[in-house]
Scaffold this motif. Structure first.
Motif, PDB file in Angstrom:
ATOM      1  N   GLU A   1       4.640   5.645  -5.311  1.00 34.85           N
ATOM      2  CA  GLU A   1       4.833   5.740  -6.760  1.00 34.85           C
ATOM      3  C   GLU A   1       3.866   6.733  -7.395  1.00 34.85           C
ATOM      4  OE1 GLU A   1       4.443   1.701  -7.952  1.00 34.85           O
ATOM      5  OE2 GLU A   1       6.506   1.152  -7.407  1.00 34.85           O
ATOM      6  N   ARG A   2       2.632   6.773  -6.875  1.00 35.43           N
ATOM      7  CA  ARG A   2       1.659   7.733  -7.407  1.00 35.43           C
ATOM      8  C   ARG A   2       2.055   9.165  -7.051  1.00 35.43           C
ATOM      9  NH1 ARG A   2      -2.427   9.914  -4.681  1.00 35.43           N
ATOM     10  NH2 ARG A   2      -2.374   8.283  -3.063  1.00 35.43           N
ATOM     11  N   LEU A   3       2.458   9.384  -5.799  1.00 39.11           N
ATOM     12  CA  LEU A   3       2.824  10.728  -5.372  1.00 39.11           C
ATOM     13  C   LEU A   3       4.147  11.187  -5.955  1.00 39.11           C
ATOM     14  CD1 LEU A   3       1.763  10.612  -1.604  1.00 39.11           C
ATOM     15  CD2 LEU A   3       0.570  11.714  -3.495  1.00 39.11           C
ATOM     16  N   LYS A   4       5.017  10.232  -6.289  1.00 42.53           N
ATOM     17  CA  LYS A   4       6.319  10.599  -6.871  1.00 42.53           C
ATOM     18  C   LYS A   4       6.131  11.283  -8.221  1.00 42.53           C
ATOM     19  CE  LYS A   4      10.964   8.835  -7.720  1.00 42.53           C
ATOM     20  NZ  LYS A   4      11.167   9.626  -8.950  1.00 42.53           N
ATOM     21  N   LEU A   5       5.152  10.849  -8.987  1.00 42.70           N
ATOM     22  CA  LEU A   5       4.880  11.499 -10.268  1.00 42.70           C
ATOM     23  C   LEU A   5       4.514  12.965 -10.053  1.00 42.70           C
ATOM     24  CD1 LEU A   5       2.812   8.692 -12.069  1.00 42.70           C
ATOM     25  CD2 LEU A   5       5.198   9.329 -12.470  1.00 42.70           C
ATOM     26  N   LYS A   6       3.633  13.235  -9.086  1.00 39.60           N
ATOM     27  CA  LYS A   6       3.238  14.609  -8.789  1.00 39.60           C
ATOM     28  C   LYS A   6       4.426  15.401  -8.234  1.00 39.60           C
ATOM     29  CE  LYS A   6      -0.610  15.332  -6.696  1.00 39.60           C
ATOM     30  NZ  LYS A   6      -1.693  15.275  -5.674  1.00 39.60           N
TER      31      LYS A   6
ATOM     32  N   THR B   1       5.140   9.527   2.778  1.00 39.27           N
ATOM     33  CA  THR B   1       5.018   8.171   2.235  1.00 39.27           C
ATOM     34  C   THR B   1       6.380   7.578   1.936  1.00 39.27           C
ATOM     35  OG1 THR B   1       2.907   8.812   1.257  1.00 39.27           O
ATOM     36  CG2 THR B   1       3.887   6.773   0.472  1.00 39.27           C
TER      37      THR B   1
ATOM     38  N   ALA C   1       2.642   1.659  -3.445  1.00 42.28           N
ATOM     39  CA  ALA C   1       1.748   2.138  -4.507  1.00 42.28           C
ATOM     40  C   ALA C   1       1.460   3.630  -4.333  1.00 42.28           C
ATOM     41  CB  ALA C   1       0.451   1.338  -4.498  1.00 42.28           C
ATOM     42  N   THR C   2       1.238   4.054  -3.088  1.00 42.05           N
ATOM     43  CA  THR C   2       0.983   5.476  -2.825  1.00 42.05           C
ATOM     44  C   THR C   2       2.215   6.305  -3.145  1.00 42.05           C
ATOM     45  OG1 THR C   2      -0.555   4.884  -1.050  1.00 42.05           O
ATOM     46  CG2 THR C   2       0.251   7.141  -1.086  1.00 42.05           C
TER      47      THR C   2
ATOM     48  N   ARG D   1       0.844  -1.210   0.000  1.00 39.27           N
ATOM     49  CA  ARG D   1       0.000   0.000   0.000  1.00 39.27           C
ATOM     50  C   ARG D   1       0.869   1.246   0.000  1.00 39.27           C
ATOM     51  NH1 ARG D   1      -4.886   2.330   1.529  1.00 39.27           N
ATOM     52  NH2 ARG D   1      -4.649   4.251   2.748  1.00 39.27           N
TER      53      ARG D   1
ATOM     54  N   THR E   1       4.207  18.864  -1.219  1.00 35.88           N
ATOM     55  CA  THR E   1       4.683  17.480  -1.340  1.00 35.88           C
ATOM     56  C   THR E   1       4.911  16.841   0.023  1.00 35.88           C
ATOM     57  OG1 THR E   1       6.967  18.306  -1.604  1.00 35.88           O
ATOM     58  CG2 THR E   1       5.729  17.837  -3.613  1.00 35.88           C
TER      59      THR E   1
ATOM     60  N   TYR F   1       4.073  13.152  -0.116  1.00 34.81           N
ATOM     61  CA  TYR F   1       5.137  12.374  -0.776  1.00 34.81           C
ATOM     62  C   TYR F   1       6.259  12.081   0.209  1.00 34.81           C
ATOM     63  CZ  TYR F   1       9.534  11.766  -3.300  1.00 34.81           C
ATOM     64  OH  TYR F   1      10.764  11.313  -3.716  1.00 34.81           O
TER      65      TYR F   1
END
Length: 497
Positions: A319-324, A436, A316-317, A313, A430, A433
């Motif tokens: 990796e999603r926040l790393k893009l932002k 996480t 996955a969070t 979990r 961030t 990020y």
């Protein structure tokens, strides 16, 4: 509701004195709202030593906090004033009063250590009684309570900043309270076992919450609040009250803290095996529908599945926040305000905050000097009765030079403010990020310990089996020997004496 300032507390985001001074009033108000505790209070954590602040800085900070509190939520000014006054007294009091201040400080630290020890011991006992495996043995607790930081390497599997503002976590313990955090984790695991087997809780814990909240109000002498709760305990179920937050957390667990798309127990068992296999844990095991019937090793393997679920979990969070995060950093880079040595990690440090604040202070001072100089030039060349004694061309040059200097100073100050605003905006935008990223690192450390514990349990089990087998063999041998006739009572030909 109240808000109070702590120093010597675990670091969480913007937490230094310089950070607080760097924030605008609006940003400070937003920061206080973001760090609202589950009981409605604010906690502004400050790592710096208050002794480093001048009296002027303390007064300025107190005034700002009081002003912001009128737009957010009332500050506990008694606590704030006591804190600031305490520092002031240490500076202003005669030398003979300082030993008493140091004595009170020593007593306070001793009390804090004892409270820490008692709370950790209570969590330790709860954990052991529930069949958990404590991170370390109780005989070390006395030493750990004196200086937890010295035992960081031992404590780090459960050493992490609290995540009390997340419904999924409800973790209020500070970084050093590892037994309390481990007990909290154990309780969540037990709920995981029930929810994934579709077994209802036997006890929702409401009465325990009522007693705990009453005890807290009794400790601070708020007997009126105690009487109010005793008259109607259900008031604690209202939005914003402790039980409300507990139930939000429990509802989240029932809905989300479980293996997905499992229709029955067999599906759940298969999902745990697949998750563990993906992480390289291939040992054969079989779960029981009644978790109370499982042996220690099987239960620990299921606990590994629980912790790997959290790792997946968090990952996955992240990796999603790393893009932002990367997109936001690219925007900041293209703004042209960053210096060569500034990286995403550096701009989160105290050094970065100090640098940007110093830049603003320096350029503000330069602008103020330029404004004063420009006013003086204007007076000499335009208002002074002797201005005509200065040649017209020279007056024009003086005005042009002062104007150019003023415009350059204003541009530099505006750039410093814009640069600070953009960096603070990136950091604040961030936070999740960064949290996480810490969660993933912390979870990896926890799982490293948990996997080692699984191996230790298996080793203990094998040793117990071998020991039991040896005892059986010795007993069998003793039984055979006791059944044989005494050799001394026989003649060489086998006849009895």
């Amino acid at each position: 509701m109240s808000a109070f300032v702590h120093n010597k507390m675990p670091r969480s985001r913007l937490t230094t004195v310089n950070d607080l001074f760097a924030l605008s009033d609006a940003q400070l108000g937003d920061f206080m709202k973001k760090h609202r505790r589950s009981d409605g209070a604010f906690v502004i954590r400050v790592d710096d030593d208050w002794d480093k602040l001048s009296k002027e800085d303390r007064n300025r900070l107190a005034e700002r906090l009081q002003a912001v509190s009128s737009n957010a939520s009332p500050l506990d000014l008694d606590k704030l004033n006591a804190l600031l006054l305490g520092v002031s007294n240490r500076e202003d009091c005669p030398s003979q009063t300082q030993p008493r201040a140091r004595e009170r400080e020593t007593e306070s630290r001793a009390d804090e250590r004892e409270i820490y020890r008692q709370l950790e011991m209570k969590a330790y006992n709860n954990l052991v009684n529930d069949g958990g495996r404590p991170l370390y043995t109780a005989d070390l607790l006395e030493s750990v309570s004196k200086n937890p930081d010295a035992y960081y390497e031992m404590l780090k599997p459960f050493w992490r900043q609290p995540r009390y503002d997340k419904c999924s976590e409800m973790d209020h313990s500070n970084a050093r309270s590892v037994f309390r955090r481990q007990w909290h984790r154990q309780q969540n695991f037990r709920k995981w076992q029930l929810d994934n087997r579709n077994i209802k809780d036997e006890d929702d814990g409401f009465l325990a919450i009522v007693e705990r909240v009453k005890r807290r109000f009794q400790e601070v002498g708020d007997l009126e609040r105690v009487a109010e709760i005793e008259a109607d305990p259900t008031i604690l179920k209202r939005p914003g009250e402790p039980w409300y937050h507990v139930q939000r957390h429990r509802d989240w667990q029932r809905r989300y803290q479980r293996e997905p798309e499992c229709k029955d127990f067999s599906h759940y068992e298969d999902a745990v095996k697949k998750r563990l296999n993906r992480h390289g844990f291939t040992r054969v095991f079989h779960l029981q529908e009644d978790p109370k019937q499982q042996d220690e090793l099987t239960t620990w393997i299921e606990y590994l599945g629980f912790e790997y679920w959290w790792l997946d979990r968090y990952t996955a969070t992240f990796e999603r926040l790393k893009l932002k995060h990367d997109e936001a950093w690219e925007v900041l880079t293209k703004s042209g305000t960053l210096q060569d040595d500034e990286t995403p990690d550096f701009v989160r440090t105290d050094a970065s905050g100090t640098r940007t604040q110093n830049d603003k202070d320096r350029t503000r001072k330069t602008l103020q000097d330029a404004e004063s100089e420009a006013k003086e030039v204007y007076r000499k060349t335009q208002m002074d009765s002797n201005r005509l004694s200065i040649p017209a061309q020279q007056r024009v040059q003086m005005l042009a030079k002062a104007r150019k200097k003023l415009l350059a100073a204003r541009e530099a100050y505006d750039l410093a403010k814009r640069r600070s605003r953009l960096i603070v905006g990136f950091v604040r935008g961030t936070f999740d990020y960064d949290d996480t990223r810490e969660d993933v690192a912390n979870q990896m450390r926890l799982l490293e310990w948990a996997v080692a514990e699984a191996q230790a349990i298996e080793t203990e089990r094998k040793s117990a089996i071998l020991e039991g087998s040896s005892q059986q063999k010795r007993k069998a041998s003793d039984d055979v020997c006791s059944a044989l006739p005494d050799a001394k009572k026989r003649k060489p030909n086998g006849s009895k004496v």
